[in-house]
Structure formats: C-alpha cells, structure tokens
Design a protein around this motif. Structure first.
Motif, PDB file in Angstrom:
ATOM      1  N   ASP A  27      30.740  31.313  28.374  1.00  0.00           N
ATOM      2  CA  ASP A  27      29.497  31.999  29.530  1.00  0.00           C
ATOM      3  C   ASP A  27      30.025  32.338  30.762  1.00  0.00           C
ATOM      4  O   ASP A  27      30.530  33.413  31.404  1.00  0.00           O
ATOM      5  CB  ASP A  27      28.141  32.170  29.223  1.00  0.00           C
ATOM      6  CG  ASP A  27      27.188  32.558  27.636  1.00  0.00           C
ATOM      7  OD1 ASP A  27      28.358  32.903  26.730  1.00  0.00           O
ATOM      8  OD2 ASP A  27      26.416  32.514  27.280  1.00  0.00           O
ATOM      9  N   MET A  28      30.106  31.216  31.929  1.00  0.00           N
ATOM     10  CA  MET A  28      29.881  31.258  32.508  1.00  0.00           C
ATOM     11  C   MET A  28      31.718  31.453  33.128  1.00  0.00           C
ATOM     12  O   MET A  28      31.875  32.060  34.516  1.00  0.00           O
ATOM     13  CB  MET A  28      30.296  29.539  32.961  1.00  0.00           C
ATOM     14  CG  MET A  28      28.829  28.978  33.245  1.00  0.00           C
ATOM     15  SD  MET A  28      28.054  27.433  33.434  1.00  0.00           S
ATOM     16  CE  MET A  28      28.823  27.157  34.538  1.00  0.00           C
ATOM     17  N   ASP A  29      32.446  31.015  32.257  1.00  0.00           N
ATOM     18  CA  ASP A  29      34.029  31.750  32.386  1.00  0.00           C
ATOM     19  C   ASP A  29      34.156  32.920  32.911  1.00  0.00           C
ATOM     20  O   ASP A  29      34.679  33.685  33.597  1.00  0.00           O
ATOM     21  CB  ASP A  29      34.968  30.661  31.667  1.00  0.00           C
ATOM     22  CG  ASP A  29      35.006  30.136  31.684  1.00  0.00           C
ATOM     23  OD1 ASP A  29      34.837  29.297  32.493  1.00  0.00           O
ATOM     24  OD2 ASP A  29      35.885  28.979  30.648  1.00  0.00           O
ATOM     25  N   ALA A  30      33.497  33.623  31.579  1.00  0.00           N
ATOM     26  CA  ALA A  30      32.948  34.737  31.667  1.00  0.00           C
ATOM     27  C   ALA A  30      32.672  35.956  33.343  1.00  0.00           C
ATOM     28  O   ALA A  30      32.424  36.899  33.445  1.00  0.00           O
ATOM     29  CB  ALA A  30      32.185  36.089  30.584  1.00  0.00           C
ATOM     30  N   VAL A  31      31.291  35.240  33.361  1.00  0.00           N
ATOM     31  CA  VAL A  31      30.883  35.478  34.222  1.00  0.00           C
ATOM     32  C   VAL A  31      31.461  35.725  35.357  1.00  0.00           C
ATOM     33  O   VAL A  31      31.739  36.371  36.377  1.00  0.00           O
ATOM     34  CB  VAL A  31      29.318  34.792  34.642  1.00  0.00           C
ATOM     35  CG1 VAL A  31      28.512  34.968  36.632  1.00  0.00           C
ATOM     36  CG2 VAL A  31      28.398  35.574  33.510  1.00  0.00           C
ATOM     37  N   GLU A  32      32.170  34.623  35.915  1.00  0.00           N
ATOM     38  CA  GLU A  32      33.442  34.005  36.806  1.00  0.00           C
ATOM     39  C   GLU A  32      34.094  35.055  36.376  1.00  0.00           C
ATOM     40  O   GLU A  32      34.585  35.429  37.833  1.00  0.00           O
ATOM     41  CB  GLU A  32      33.618  33.322  37.016  1.00  0.00           C
ATOM     42  CG  GLU A  32      32.844  31.261  37.713  1.00  0.00           C
ATOM     43  CD  GLU A  32      33.616  30.290  36.927  1.00  0.00           C
ATOM     44  OE1 GLU A  32      34.763  30.321  37.397  1.00  0.00           O
ATOM     45  OE2 GLU A  32      33.103  29.466  37.048  1.00  0.00           O
ATOM     46  N   GLN A  43      35.366  37.622  39.519  1.00  0.00           N
ATOM     47  CA  GLN A  43      36.350  37.913  40.252  1.00  0.00           C
ATOM     48  C   GLN A  43      36.973  39.206  40.399  1.00  0.00           C
ATOM     49  O   GLN A  43      37.415  40.029  41.030  1.00  0.00           O
ATOM     50  CB  GLN A  43      37.323  37.395  39.795  1.00  0.00           C
ATOM     51  CG  GLN A  43      39.122  37.028  39.394  1.00  0.00           C
ATOM     52  CD  GLN A  43      38.662  37.067  41.743  1.00  0.00           C
ATOM     53  OE1 GLN A  43      37.798  36.076  41.828  1.00  0.00           O
ATOM     54  NE2 GLN A  43      39.284  36.757  42.015  1.00  0.00           N
ATOM     55  N   VAL A  44      36.849  39.811  38.422  1.00  0.00           N
ATOM     56  CA  VAL A  44      36.983  41.466  38.889  1.00  0.00           C
ATOM     57  C   VAL A  44      36.628  42.359  39.827  1.00  0.00           C
ATOM     58  O   VAL A  44      36.888  43.475  40.727  1.00  0.00           O
ATOM     59  CB  VAL A  44      37.018  41.815  37.183  1.00  0.00           C
ATOM     60  CG1 VAL A  44      37.104  43.721  37.331  1.00  0.00           C
ATOM     61  CG2 VAL A  44      38.062  40.887  36.623  1.00  0.00           C
ATOM     62  N   GLU A  45      34.808  42.164  39.669  1.00  0.00           N
ATOM     63  CA  GLU A  45      33.683  42.992  40.764  1.00  0.00           C
ATOM     64  C   GLU A  45      34.556  42.934  41.941  1.00  0.00           C
ATOM     65  O   GLU A  45      34.667  43.528  43.161  1.00  0.00           O
ATOM     66  CB  GLU A  45      32.643  42.896  40.615  1.00  0.00           C
ATOM     67  CG  GLU A  45      31.951  42.927  39.347  1.00  0.00           C
ATOM     68  CD  GLU A  45      30.017  42.239  39.802  1.00  0.00           C
ATOM     69  OE1 GLU A  45      29.360  42.151  40.417  1.00  0.00           O
ATOM     70  OE2 GLU A  45      29.422  42.446  38.586  1.00  0.00           O
ATOM     71  N   LEU A  46      34.714  41.733  42.646  1.00  0.00           N
ATOM     72  CA  LEU A  46      34.865  41.244  44.178  1.00  0.00           C
ATOM     73  C   LEU A  46      36.569  41.700  44.466  1.00  0.00           C
ATOM     74  O   LEU A  46      36.739  42.553  45.817  1.00  0.00           O
ATOM     75  CB  LEU A  46      35.214  39.594  44.075  1.00  0.00           C
ATOM     76  CG  LEU A  46      35.615  39.082  45.439  1.00  0.00           C
ATOM     77  CD1 LEU A  46      34.651  39.236  46.750  1.00  0.00           C
ATOM     78  CD2 LEU A  46      36.389  37.602  45.573  1.00  0.00           C
ATOM     79  N   GLU A  47      38.015  41.783  43.548  1.00  0.00           N
ATOM     80  CA  GLU A  47      38.667  42.458  43.933  1.00  0.00           C
ATOM     81  C   GLU A  47      38.515  44.524  43.853  1.00  0.00           C
ATOM     82  O   GLU A  47      38.824  44.478  44.435  1.00  0.00           O
ATOM     83  CB  GLU A  47      39.990  42.509  42.666  1.00  0.00           C
ATOM     84  CG  GLU A  47      40.364  40.736  41.928  1.00  0.00           C
ATOM     85  CD  GLU A  47      41.121  40.341  41.036  1.00  0.00           C
ATOM     86  OE1 GLU A  47      41.242  41.285  40.462  1.00  0.00           O
ATOM     87  OE2 GLU A  47      41.640  39.526  40.784  1.00  0.00           O
ATOM     88  N   GLU A  48      37.366  44.773  43.281  1.00  0.00           N
ATOM     89  CA  GLU A  48      37.048  45.874  42.864  1.00  0.00           C
ATOM     90  C   GLU A  48      36.334  46.268  44.250  1.00  0.00           C
ATOM     91  O   GLU A  48      36.782  47.467  44.903  1.00  0.00           O
ATOM     92  CB  GLU A  48      36.387  46.477  42.317  1.00  0.00           C
ATOM     93  CG  GLU A  48      36.025  47.830  42.092  1.00  0.00           C
ATOM     94  CD  GLU A  48      36.679  48.092  41.689  1.00  0.00           C
ATOM     95  OE1 GLU A  48      36.755  49.828  41.964  1.00  0.00           O
ATOM     96  OE2 GLU A  48      38.008  48.282  41.386  1.00  0.00           O
ATOM     97  N   LYS A  49      35.910  45.626  44.847  1.00  0.00           N
ATOM     98  CA  LYS A  49      34.889  46.058  46.324  1.00  0.00           C
ATOM     99  C   LYS A  49      35.926  45.599  47.292  1.00  0.00           C
ATOM    100  O   LYS A  49      36.025  46.812  48.134  1.00  0.00           O
ATOM    101  CB  LYS A  49      34.456  44.608  46.356  1.00  0.00           C
ATOM    102  CG  LYS A  49      32.483  45.062  45.874  1.00  0.00           C
ATOM    103  CD  LYS A  49      31.326  43.481  46.166  1.00  0.00           C
ATOM    104  CE  LYS A  49      30.381  44.330  45.558  1.00  0.00           C
ATOM    105  NZ  LYS A  49      29.186  42.608  45.350  1.00  0.00           N
ATOM    106  N   THR A  50      37.165  44.693  46.973  1.00  0.00           N
ATOM    107  CA  THR A  50      37.906  44.224  47.997  1.00  0.00           C
ATOM    108  C   THR A  50      38.834  45.312  48.291  1.00  0.00           C
ATOM    109  O   THR A  50      38.933  46.122  49.511  1.00  0.00           O
ATOM    110  CB  THR A  50      38.830  43.193  47.940  1.00  0.00           C
ATOM    111  OG1 THR A  50      37.883  41.706  47.800  1.00  0.00           O
ATOM    112  CG2 THR A  50      40.328  42.636  48.909  1.00  0.00           C
ATOM    113  N   ARG A  51      39.718  45.731  47.360  1.00  0.00           N
ATOM    114  CA  ARG A  51      40.516  47.563  47.352  1.00  0.00           C
ATOM    115  C   ARG A  51      39.328  48.411  47.452  1.00  0.00           C
ATOM    116  O   ARG A  51      40.019  49.433  48.580  1.00  0.00           O
ATOM    117  CB  ARG A  51      40.238  47.664  45.752  1.00  0.00           C
ATOM    118  CG  ARG A  51      41.098  48.990  45.544  1.00  0.00           C
ATOM    119  CD  ARG A  51      42.218  48.735  44.015  1.00  0.00           C
ATOM    120  NE  ARG A  51      40.792  49.973  43.720  1.00  0.00           N
ATOM    121  CZ  ARG A  51      40.408  50.987  43.307  1.00  0.00           C
ATOM    122  NH1 ARG A  51      40.628  51.868  44.048  1.00  0.00           N
ATOM    123  NH2 ARG A  51      38.868  51.511  42.951  1.00  0.00           N
TER     124      ARG A  51
END
Length: 109
Positions: A32-37, A41-49
């Motif tokens: 679960d923690m890996d999935a959340v991480e 990570q995907v959200e962070l990459e999207e925000k950065t993009r």
C-alpha cells in the motif's frame, strides 16, 4: 518406542499463524505504501511537467508581448513618416503647375 507426532504443537502453530498474519499484514502495508509512493511520484512528475509548461507559456507570452510592443512602436513611426511624406507630396503638388486646377471659365473667354 517414542511417540513421534507429525503435527506441530498448538502453540507452535499459533505462533507461526500469528507471524504469518503479521508478515502478510506488513507486506500488504508495504505494498500500500509503495502504491501511495508511486502515485505521489506520478503526481509530482505531473505537477513538475505542468509547472514547466506554465513557465514556458509565460516566457512565450512575455516574448509575444514584447513583440507586440515593438510592432506598435514601428507602426507609430511609420504613421508619422507617412504623414510627413503625405505633406511633402501635397506641397509638391500644390507647387507644380501640372497639378493646378484649371479655370475653365477663363479659358472659354
């Protein structure tokens, strides 16, 4: 003859079951923690993009705005030059006999 039992004692079974449950629970929590991480990570990459895209668009807008200002300046300069040239042509035409209005009444007499 000693009595050999193929089944483990109840206490051993309980402790193994407890360990198995804890291990399974721990693995599930880690998953679960890996999935959340991964999701973070995907959200962070999207925000950065998106941030990079916004910054690029801001720079493009600044460039376009500067270009519009330069074109406006050039337009004002050309209008002023056109007025000067128009006045110059008008003065030349009024000074030239070719462009003078003819008085038809005086010619008929």
């Amino acid at each position: 003859m000693s009595h050999l039992s193929l089944t483990p004692p109840l206490e051993e079974f309980s402790s193994r079951t407890l360990y198995s449950r804890e291990s399974l629970h721990s693995r599930m929590m880690n998953a679960d923690m890996d999935a959340v991480e991964a999701e973070n990570q995907v959200e962070l990459e999207e925000k950065t993009r998106l941030i990079n895209q916004v910054l690029e668009l801001q720079h493009t807008l600044e460039d376009l705005s500067a270009r519009v200002d330069a074109v406006k300046e050039e337009n004002l300069k050309l209008k002023s030059e056109n007025q000067v040239l128009g006045q110059y042509i008008e003065n030349l035409m009024s000074a030239s006999s070719v462009f003078q209005t003819t008085d038809t009444k005086s010619k008929r007499k």
